[in-house]
Design an enzyme around this catalytic site. Structure first.
Site, PDB file in Angstrom:
ATOM      1  N   GLU E 258       0.828  -1.199   0.000  1.00  0.00           N
ATOM      2  CA  GLU E 258       0.000   0.000   0.000  1.00  0.00           C
ATOM      3  C   GLU E 258       0.865   1.252   0.000  1.00  0.00           C
ATOM      4  O   GLU E 258       0.363   2.365   0.156  1.00  0.00           O
ATOM      5  CB  GLU E 258      -0.911  -0.007   1.233  1.00  0.00           C
ATOM      6  N   ASN E 342      -0.737  -8.019  -3.778  1.00  0.00           N
ATOM      7  CA  ASN E 342      -1.452  -7.223  -4.776  1.00  0.00           C
ATOM      8  C   ASN E 342      -0.537  -6.240  -5.493  1.00  0.00           C
ATOM      9  O   ASN E 342       0.455  -5.787  -4.935  1.00  0.00           O
ATOM     10  CB  ASN E 342      -2.571  -6.440  -4.079  1.00  0.00           C
ATOM     11  N   ASP E 384      -7.438  -5.341  -4.386  1.00  0.00           N
ATOM     12  CA  ASP E 384      -6.487  -5.698  -3.335  1.00  0.00           C
ATOM     13  C   ASP E 384      -6.580  -7.167  -2.974  1.00  0.00           C
ATOM     14  O   ASP E 384      -6.499  -7.525  -1.812  1.00  0.00           O
ATOM     15  CB  ASP E 384      -6.721  -4.814  -2.086  1.00  0.00           C
TER      16      ASP E 384
END
Lengths: 188, 337, 643, 150, 657
Positions: E258, E342, E384
């Site tokens: 992220e 991801n 995700d």
């Protein structure tokens, strides 16, 4: 015809005077404040002192009551990825900003310092990456999140995005609470 | 009583005079460079040819009517005169209806010819931002996709399908020399077909009021022969060349060490800002700040330091750079061909 | 009181003294109270309409100054008279004020003044409501201009397109002031519409059957019906916008399933009829004035009435032609092209009928007539460019450019302001009792006509050269400078002509020639009473014998008698044939409309800041309404006392 | 061309607007209208004699004005008579003909002016004004224009 | 070492007599440990050497041990009948550890079954399970680690500041190791400052600190042996995963998907901490360690430099693909199975293309890192759906054929049964309500996207199931060879999702999405599923109020343990799912329960409480629930958690009285 005109003029000028106070609220200041100042020169740390830190301030937040600046702060909050850690005030990787707990102080200059200088538990130092003026706008917005000294009518509107929180205008102001020790100090 | 007519004529003449003298037609709908704009221009000319005589005739009729009866004795209202007049009016109304019908049919035929162009199109997505344009070229291979800003290069003669999206408010994409406008509406995906039939640079401008800097949200469509376009495209795919001389190295350092990185991308450096235009090949663009300034070192320097003086209210903040940093930064950015 | 003398003897009291007493009683019954209190409580349609006109003219002048400042900014490329922020407020306020605070209200105001006079009654149908309408309009005016001068002026364009006007992109209260100001004017316009419709349908003088209603009244009635539908749409839209901004609804938020285009549909469903709401009364004015200056009735009464009604209907069917660039499907846009072209037919019929009237009449080139002639020329040009941009391809090029700016200024100034100025000259004697100066009037007209063309004709070319509207600046490289400079010069010529007008008004008010009851030899009933008309309009409401009420009146025409003079009675007649139906006692002057308007202002203004404003405001409004509706058992006694 | 006084008036008007006083704003609107009226009435040109200035710097002032725009001088300086933004990066060049120093480092002589415009960092290494590639001849034209700004 | 066939057969038995186990479990007699070599070498830091010789030595030793243990009584898996291959023999060594009653790595064995052969606690007596003692870790953030047990000592690693405790079986603290990671690392840890555990090998403990360092600590003394910085927090890299030690290498992957990091999996030399190889998840083949030996099953994964070509521009450099899940290993094939997380940012419009090699799984040779095959669960991942969930090495008989398989419950809601030799998907079956995809096309290997739920910038798409944490997040499942069921702790969450412009600023989050999660159909947020991979349906399923964010533990006593976020530690019947026993702990449980047998012969069960992690951030980080986008939208689904639990961080050890 003259009498109505007189009354009209009277009413008009009264209204003008009454709303003059609104000017500042809606003024759009585009250039920096001050136009070109070195980041970090505005707020300075004080030497060791008991109790929470109170930075010395050489410049006051210029945007506390300015709707445009608050909305610009809101835009920058997203643009500069503040929302990545603090979400839209509720926190995540970073602490929430819409609650009443202010680890490093809730005064505009505290928040300025937090943004510019960073904090040891992961808040990056954005001084030099974000201009002073933009930091002050962010400060104004961050404070508006918990309705600190920010008049209701200058708080930012909701984003044209997902409704992720109650409309900001509806928030009840929260009283700042200061934790005297940052969590870093409590860690073993 | 000929004065109103004369006044109008005078106004028209006064208006036409500077028009004739003006050779700046980069954004004129009267100087088409593509099939659709040409079709619309023909329709415009036809419309004006219909409208102008009507306007003249009505003006003449009004003036004549006002003058003819002025001194005459009262014309009694006779049923016969009224009937005659009624017939005349009815005839004119009928004529109006016919003219309008013909006019409308020609509109419809023009509409039909605008909708689609033949041929395999070049697919471009244009994303409107306050107040600049993001241009994305599509390719089936992801790494051949390209993102640039404020300039759309297209090959001459090949249809281009521009997909229009907006991230904030409504904008409108308008390159008058190629086609009419089409809005970029958040929540909608619009499309417009373009084709340039001759090489050239065609200016376009946002045509839907979009906030403080609506006036300075322009873009250029640059039509080039296919080979030159291909060369341009290949060059654009490359990341920015690493700076070679010391000034430019310092400039890159200034770029990476200041607020530039918060919003801009230069491919080849660890930057990925998407709030502002991609600057990877900034030096090769015609203009800065969405068509606001010519791309020269002087304009670039002023723009970087004081964007709010040039585009008040734009989203780019003033930058506080040391003089030497500024000079190096200009050299670096201008070198990103 | 000349005409009073012609009243048949049978109607008069036998005793002249008793007759005089009766007249005095009538006068006392209808006159407002004296002093400021009387001014605040007045429910007389004439005084309210005068205030409307005066207030609207203030907005006209202020908005005109805005226009001048903008023209100065645009006269040269890259000038710095205004920054973008100020410029956006200037043009938004200009458009908003001209549309909502000038054009619509002044057209209704003229109707409120003259519809009762033209149908031969003593006041509008709901006089207290009428007062409420004015007070809310006044608040709207003060509110808009105060916020503009306080730098809180709306800045999203008078069309206030979302999302730009939404909460994210219009911070502060600028757009809220706009949305609430719209709500105020909606209230006032809807009230005016109700007044006009009811008055025209139920209070006509006996004998004024539907086919004898003056064309101006027809135009006002059609307009009023359009207002009922159009204004309720914009009321919905502005309320939705305010809710989006205030309480976080998502009507226009595309992210949450709202629709940015919904606003445009709602707005233009109002916005296009709005043009006709402004234009149709103006055509009514033209039709009202023409007989006096051509000395013959307007040609094609039926055709014109049907055209008006037709325009009223078709006017609601072409709003999408403002939205061609949003990519409406081709088939749909073809329909709207067709209806936009179609509306040229009724307009064309009217223009042809007017020209026929002039052609067959004995034109007298007084100032009002000049304005009519100017109107015909300018409106035809505006109409033709209108047909041009009704075409989808043409519109795709010219939409949102200065071509459109030129077009709608031709339509609105040529089509509405010119007749309105003609109407000022025409009716000024009736309203004030004094004539406006003809010489200054001619200056006024020619300057206006010249200025209008110099300003707006070049804008067609600017549009063709690619200049979008609503830009605060432009690059010198684009070659738009000279045309813009021309337009700016023209704008000052217009300003000069307006100055001449006000000078003329001032001069006439001070020492204008007395007008007499009917200076123009006109045909409609407002000229059948004194100038200015007495508070009761007609001592004996007339009975109508023909379409041109005065011209067809026989010397022994009957009048309405038997209405009480000690009570404000008016005569109600039937809808179709205007047969006398009943007598209706009219409400008295009262302060409660003002109180209610203040309550309404509390409601709407506080709603800008908090949803609780609804509660507070509701309380304030209820105070006004309770007072308004409080049964007044002593009224009769008080009247007796005054009598 | 507007006179310096006019420009000043206008700028003051703008400043007032930024301050944002309500009534002031009304007043400025009026002032602007008057200003423009004055402008149309044909005010005296705000610049000195182009020929004289040209001789001083051995350049062509008209060409200089065009060069000022094309090189982007206006991106940093407000130059009377040359359109551009309201920029405040460098000092406004109104009245530069009468100043004692150029950029605070060089005496204001035509030669110094030409050198400065030609390559500022070569004259003062600390200056923020970049080398723009202005040739000596072009610099003379620009200087010629600047010396019309009294 | 942990050949699942064998574990399947053996672990359910108790035929290996206890005294033998205890002998080999003694610290002085180290060979029982999975990495048998060190003690043969005479202890001390083992030099890195050729895989073959190491394998051989280990094999010989393991064979001996296996012989000592005797053949399993119950032969269930067909693989058992095959002659033992050298690697199979090594695998048996690992089994020996597991059955032995120690717990040396979070996954239990290399196969990742988390199955314990201990059956002292069983379905009939688990009701009598009592708390033996507790130990407070002193850190009140999310405790995701597994308590290890080796030779009478329990090892527990805490979240940041990543303290390592060695605790005696009587609850006494033996030593504490403080790595003192940089505090700033907390600012770049996306989802609480967790740590998923420490691994034991050859007398040392290996684990990662939040600030991207790997440390080796002497298990006996708590002294640091080496410390290696593997990543840079300034660009957003953290490490939260539990490493895997295999064949002399400590395998570590980074976190920070992220934050716009570039994912990698790194092997450090077990002895020195030097980097042996590093395989990136994106970029040119050379960086990804794709060579001639790479044979993916599906054609779309073949081609040169797909790690660049399937990304626009430079996006691959900040494209995520981290490796923060549990790694498993098949000694027989010598393949390491490493899920790849991801692609970044979440907003997929910033990265058109398939975004290789993210959201998939690599089979790699642990010796040189070279990829053998790759399968992408979610090409061009939109939501995700990391691919990091564990790949449990299990052999199954499918359609009458014995298959070497991987069981992988993916975040996208499908339980993949894959051929671990080739990467072929044998079956992919939804194990939770889902609508984001319409099935997996077994011919192409690609999931069929539900176009109606395709997110885009500036548009809220409602009701995407599963939500961003997937049908199942990191919380590891457990495979019981006795019941042939996979016990999956997971969640039932859906979300509203809106793409927003993702702006990359190094060291700050790079997500580009507004998310708002909520309970899926049924209203419950947690599920505990016993999945039959052969029949492709659940054997039974339990619902929980909150996501089951703890790992699962299956034992030979046919008891399955797991914890809930409202603080219940539960034991359920492995065959029916009937709740047999539960214990309320001080805080919610999101850690991995383990079980072991102490020197006293008693079977213990250990678990950490301490709510936190992504799902528990509302409590652990004190988030404000008024903002439903907090914690990447998780908060909206967890608004009521503070009513049920508070912060905590204690070790609970249970035993029968």
């Amino acid at each position: 015809m003259t009498r109505p005109i007189r009354v009209l003029a009277l009413a008009l000028s009264t209204a003008v005077l009454a709303t003059t106070s609104a000017c500042k609220r809606e003024t759009r200041e585009f250039r920096g404040y001050p136009p070109s100042a070195n980041p970090g020169s505005v707020v300075q740390d004080v030497p060791l002192a008991p109790g929470p830190r109170q930075p010395e301030v050489t410049a006051r937040s210029p945007y506390e009551h300015n709707a445009y600046a608050v909305s610009e702060g809101k835009r920058l909050f997203g643009w500069y990825n503040c929302s990545g850690c603090h979400s839209h005030g509720g926190g995540g990787m970073g602490p929430p900003l819409m609650d009443d707990e202010w680890i490093y102080g809730s005064q505009p200059e505290n928040i300025f310092e937090t943004i510019a200088e960073g904090r040891p538990n992961g808040m990056p130092a954005f001084g030099g990456r974000i201009g002073n003026d933009d930091i002050w706008k962010l400060v104004a917005y961050v404070r508006s999140l918990s309705a600190l000294d920010v008049p209701q009518d200058v708080r930012g509107g909701r984003d044209d995005h997902m409704q992720y929180k109650q409309p900001e205008q509806e928030e009840n102001p929260t009283r700042p609470k200061r934790s005297t020790l940052p969590p870093a100090a409590t860690q073993p | 009583m000929t004065l109103p007519l004369r006044a109008r004529r005078w106004a028209a003449a006064a208006a036409l005079l500077p028009l004739a003298a003006c050779d700046q037609r980069v954004q004129s709908a009267l100087d088409p460079a593509g099939p659709q704009a040409e079709r619309i221009r023909r329709l415009m000319v036809m419309s004006i040819w219909i409208a102008a005589p009507i306007a003249v005739a009505v003006t003449a009729a009004v003036v004549w009517a006002a003058l003819r009866g002025r001194d005459s004795a009262h014309v009694p209202e006779t049923p016969r005169a009224d009937r005659r007049m009624a017939a005349t009016v009815a005839g004119l109304v009928a004529a109006t209806v016919v003219v309008l019908f013909v006019w409308m049919i020609s509109d419809f035929s023009a509409i039909r010819s605008l909708s689609k162009l033949d041929g395999r199109p070049l697919a471009v997505t244009l994303v409107g931002h306050q107040w600049w344009w993001e241009v994305q070229y599509h390719d089936s291979v992801a790494s051949h996709q390209l993102t640039t800003a404020n300039e759309i290069h297209i090959p001459v003669g090949r249809p281009v399908l521009v997909t229009l999206e907006s991230r904030d408010v409504i904008h409108s994409f308008w390159v008058p020399r190629l086609h009419g406008k089409r809005d970029l509406i958040p929540g909608y995906t619009n499309r417009i077909w373009l084709r340039a039939d001759k090489p050239g640079a065609f200016r376009g401008q946002c045509a839907e009021f979009c906030g403080q800097q609506h006036a300075n949200m322009a873009l250029w469509v640059i039509a080039e022969p296919q080979a030159r376009f291909d060369a341009w495209y290949r060059a654009q795919l490359q990341p920015a060349a690493a700076p070679a001389d010391s000034t430019r190295i310092a400039g890159q350092k200034a770029f990476l060490g200041n607020s530039c990185v918060m919003c801009h991308t230069i491919r080849g450096t660890p930057t990925g800002g998407r709030n502002g235009p991609d600057l990877t090949h900034l030096g090769g663009r015609r203009t800065l700040a969405a068509g606001t300034l010519p791309n020269t070192p002087g304009h670039l320097g002023g723009w970087v330091v004081d964007p709010q003086g040039i585009k008040p209210g734009t989203t780019m903040p003033p930058n506080n750079l040391r003089p030497d940093e500024l000079r190096a930064l200009i050299a670096y950015l201008e070198g990103l061909k | 009181m000349k005409r009073e003398a012609e009243v048949p003897r049978s109607a008069l009291h036998a005793d002249p003294a008793e007759d005089a007493r009766d007249l005095r009683r009538l006068e006392r019954t209808w006159s407002p109270e004296r002093g400021l209190w009387g001014w605040l409580t007045s429910v007389d349609h004439k005084s309210i309409a005068r205030r409307y006109v005066a207030t609207a003219l203030v907005s006209f002048v202020l908005a005109g100054i805005n226009a001048l400042v903008m023209r100065v900014q645009l006269a040269r490329p890259e000038s710095h008279v205004l920054g973008p922020d100020a410029y956006n407020q200037y043009f938004t306020t200009h458009g908003t004020a001209m549309m909502f605070l000038f054009a619509v209200p002044i057209m209704e105001a003229v109707g409120i003044y003259f519809v009762p006079l033209m149908v031969g009654t003593r006041n509008v149908a709901f006089p207290r409501l009428n007062a409420l309408g004015y007070w809310t309009f006044l608040v709207a005016t003060i509110f808009l201009w105060a916020s503009f001068y306080a730098n809180v002026g709306p800045d999203a364009g008078w069309t206030a397109y979302v999302p730009l006007s939404g909460p994210q992109f219009s911070p502060g209260k600028r757009v809220d002031t706009w949305a609430q100001m719209i709500t105020f004017t909606e209230v006032s316009a809807l009230i005016g519409a109700v007044e006009i419709i009811t008055t025209a349908f139920k209070q006509r003088a006996p004998g004024m059957s539907l086919n004898r209603i003056p064309l101006f009244v027809w135009a006002e009635v059609v307009t009023a019906f359009m207002i009922l539908f159009a204004m309720s749409t914009i009321a919905t839209a502005s309320m939705m916008l305010a809710m989006d901004r205030l309480i976080g609804t998502h009507f226009f938020n595309p992210a949450e399933g709202g629709d940015a285009l919904l606003w445009q549909h709602l707005f233009w469903f109002f916005g296009h009829p709005e043009v006709y709401i402004i234009f149709i009364p103006a055509t009514g004015m033209v039709s009202a004035m023409l007989p006096a200056f051509t000395r013959r009735p307007v040609f094609g009464y039926t055709a014109i009435v049907l055209s008006l009604i037709g325009t009223g209907f078709i006017g609601f069917g072409l709003w999408v032609h403002h939205m061609f660039a949003t990519a409406v499907p081709w088939l749909g846009s073809s329909f709207f092209t067709a209806s936009s072209v179609m509306i040229a037919v009724p307009s064309g019929i009217q223009v042809l009928c007017w020209i026929a009237t002039v052609w067959d009449g004995r034109p007298r080139l007084a100032t009002p007539m000049l304005f009519i002639l100017g109107f015909l020329v300018l409106f035809v040009i505006g109409g033709l460019t209108g047909v041009m941009i009704a075409s989808v391809p043409f519109d795709l090029q010219m939409h949102d450019t200065f071509f459109v700016v030129a077009h709608f200024h031709y339509v609105l100034i040529g089509g509405a302001v010119f007749p309105l100025f003609g109407a000022f000259y025409y009716w000024f004697p009736k309203v004030t009792g004094r004539m406006l100066g003809e010489r200054l009037g001619k200056w006024n007209f020619w300057l206006f006509f010249a200025g209008m063309n110099v300003t707006f004709f070049p804008m067609h070319f600017l549009g063709l050269l690619g200049m979008p509207r609503r830009v605060y600046t432009y690059s010198p490289d684009l070659g738009w400078g000279p045309l813009n400079m021309t337009a700016t010069v023209g704008a000052f010529v217009i300003a000069l002509s307006v100055l001449v007008f006000f000078a003329n008004v001032a001069r006439s008010l001070a020492r204008g020639a007395p007008a007499g009851d009917d200076p123009w030899g006109a045909d409609s009933l407002e000229w059948a009473t004194a100038s200015p008309p007495p508070p009761y309009n007609f001592r004996y409401p007339p009975v109508v014998q023909g379409r041109a009420a005065l011209w067809s009146r026989t010397p022994d025409a009957p009048v309405v008698t038997g209405l009480r003079t000690d009570k404000p009675e008016i005569l109600m007649t039937t809808l179709l044939d205007a047969e006398p139906e009943s007598r209706h006692v009219h409400p008295q002057p009262t302060i409660w409309p003002l109180v209610t308007a203040i309550g309404l202002s509390v409601l709407l203004l506080s709603l800008i800041y908090t949803p609780w404003g609804l509660i507070w405001g509701a309380a304030a409004v209820s105070i006004g309404l309770i007072g308004w509706g409080w049964p007044d058992h002593h009224r009769g006694a008080r009247l007796e006392e005054r009598g | 061309m507007r006179s310096g006084a006019e420009c000043r008036l206008e700028r003051e008007a703008l400043d007032r607007e930024r301050v944002g006083g309500g009534i002031l704003r009304l007043a400025t609107a009026g002032a602007r209208v008057l200003l423009v009226a004055a402008a149309f009435a044909g005010c005296a040109p705000g610049r000195g004699d182009a020929a004289q200035a040209g001789a001083l710097a051995q350049g062509n002032a008209d060409r200089g004005a065009r060069l000022i725009r094309s090189y982007g001088c206006t991106a940093c300086h407000t130059v009377p008579g040359v359109s551009g933004g309201e920029t405040t990066v460098g000092p406004p060049l109104a009245g530069i003909a009468g100043r004692a120093y150029i950029a605070g480092v060089l005496p204001n002589t035509p030669d110094n002016m030409v050198d400065w415009i030609h390559n500022p960092p070569a004259q003062d290494s600390k200056t923020a004004m970049p080398y723009l590639g202005v040739s000596k001849a072009e610099a003379r034209d620009i200087a010629a224009y600047l010396y019309t700004l009294h | 070492m942990d050949d699942p066939r064998r574990t399947a057969a053996d672990l359910g038995t108790d035929h290996c007599r206890r005294p033998e186990r205890e002998t080999v479990a003694h610290p002085t007699n180290q060979p029982v440990n999975n990495q048998a070599a060190p003690s043969i070498d005479g202890g001390g830091p083992r030099p890195s050497r050729g895989a073959a010789s190491k394998l051989l030595r280990a094999g010989v030793l393991a064979a001996a041990l296996l012989a000592a243990c005797g053949r399993p009584a119950r032969e269930r898996a067909s693989g058992d009948t095959k002659p033992p291959s050298p690697s199979g023999l090594v695998a048996s060594n690992g089994r020996a550890v597991a059955t032995d009653g120690q717990w040396v790595r979070p996954t239990g064995d290399y196969a990742g079954t988390r199955f314990s052969g201990l059956d002292q606690i069983n379905a009939s007596n688990v009701r009598g399970l009592r708390l033996a003692w507790t130990f407070s870790t002193g850190v009140l953030r999310g405790q995701e680690a597994a308590p290890l047990y080796v030779d009478g000592t329990i090892y527990v690693v805490t979240p940041f500041p990543n303290l390592l405790y060695a605790i005696g079986l009587d609850g006494t603290l033996k030593w504490t190791y403080r790595p003192q990671p940089m505090t700033a690392a907390q600012g770049v840890a996306c989802c609480d400052v967790v740590n998923r555990g420490v691994v034991y090998d050859a007398g040392r403990l290996f684990y990662n600190t939040l600030d991207a360092q790997t440390v080796a600590v002497d298990a006996a003394t708590g002294r640091e042996v080496w410390r290696a910085r593997v990543g840079d927090i300034n660009i957003g890299e953290t490490v939260t995963m539990a490493p895997l030690v295999v064949r002399g290498k400590v395998i570590v992957g980074n976190s920070g998907g992220e934050m716009g990091v570039r994912g990698w999996l790194t092997a450090l030399d077990e002895a020195t901490g030097k980097v042996a190889w590093r395989a990136y998840a994106t970029g040119p083949d050379a960086d990804v360690l794709i060579g001639p030996g790479f044979h993916p099953f599906y054609p779309q994964d073949r081609g040169r430099d797909l790690g660049v070509k399937t990304w626009p521009g430079d996006a691959w450099k900040i494209g995520g693909g981290t490796a923060w899940g549990f790694l498993t290993y098949d000694p027989e094939l010598n393949l390491l199975f490493a899920g790849v997380a991801n692609p970044g940012p979440w907003n997929a419009e910033a990265r058109p293309g398939d975004n290789k090699w993210t959201a998939g799984v690599f089979a790699r040779n642990p010796d040189d890192g070279q990829a053998a095959w790759y399968y992408q669960y979610n090409p061009h991942d939109l939501w995700d759906y990391d691919g990091i969930n564990e790949n449990v090495v299990v052999d199954l008989t499918l359609g009458g054929r014995a298959r070497k398989t991987l069981l992988h419950p993916d975040r996208n809601g499908y339980l993949y049964v894959m051929d671990r030799t080739s990467g072929e998907v044998i079956s992919a079956t939804p194990f939770v309500h889902l609508n984001s995809t319409l099935g997996v096309d077994l011919r192409t290997g690609r999931p069929t996207e539900n176009q109606a739920l395709h997110p885009s910038t500036g548009k809220v798409v409602r009701g995407i199931c599963p939500a961003a944490p997937g049908a199942k997040d990191w919380q590891p499942s457990s495979w019981s060879p006795r019941t042939q069921l996979l016990y999956i702790p997971h969640q039932n969450l859906c979300m509203d999702y809106e793409g927003v412009e993702a702006n990359y600023i190094a060291g700050t989050p790079y997500v580009g999405a507004n998310v708002k999660m909520f309970a899926g159909p049924g209203g419950y947020r947690g599920l505990f599923t016993a999945w039959d991979p052969v029949k492709r349906r659940p054997a039974w399923q339990l619902t929980e109020r909150f996501p089951v964010w703890s790992g699962a533990l299956a034992t030979a006593g046919d008891v399955v343990f797991y914890g809930t976020m409202d603080g219940f530690f539960k034991a359920v019947d492995a065959r029916t799912g009937r709740l047999l026993w539960q214990f309320k702990t001080g805080s919610g449980i999101i850690s991995q329960p383990t079980t072991f047998r102490g020197p006293d012969g008693r079977q213990y069960v250990a678990v950490l409480d301490g709510v936190g992690g992504w799902s528990g951030a509302i409590v652990a980080a004190g988030l404000d629930a008024r903002d439903s986008s907090s914690a990447l939208g998780m908060i909206n689904a967890m608004k009521d958690l503070p009513q049920y639990t508070t912060k905590g961080g204690s070790l609970y050890v249970f035993a029968l009285p």
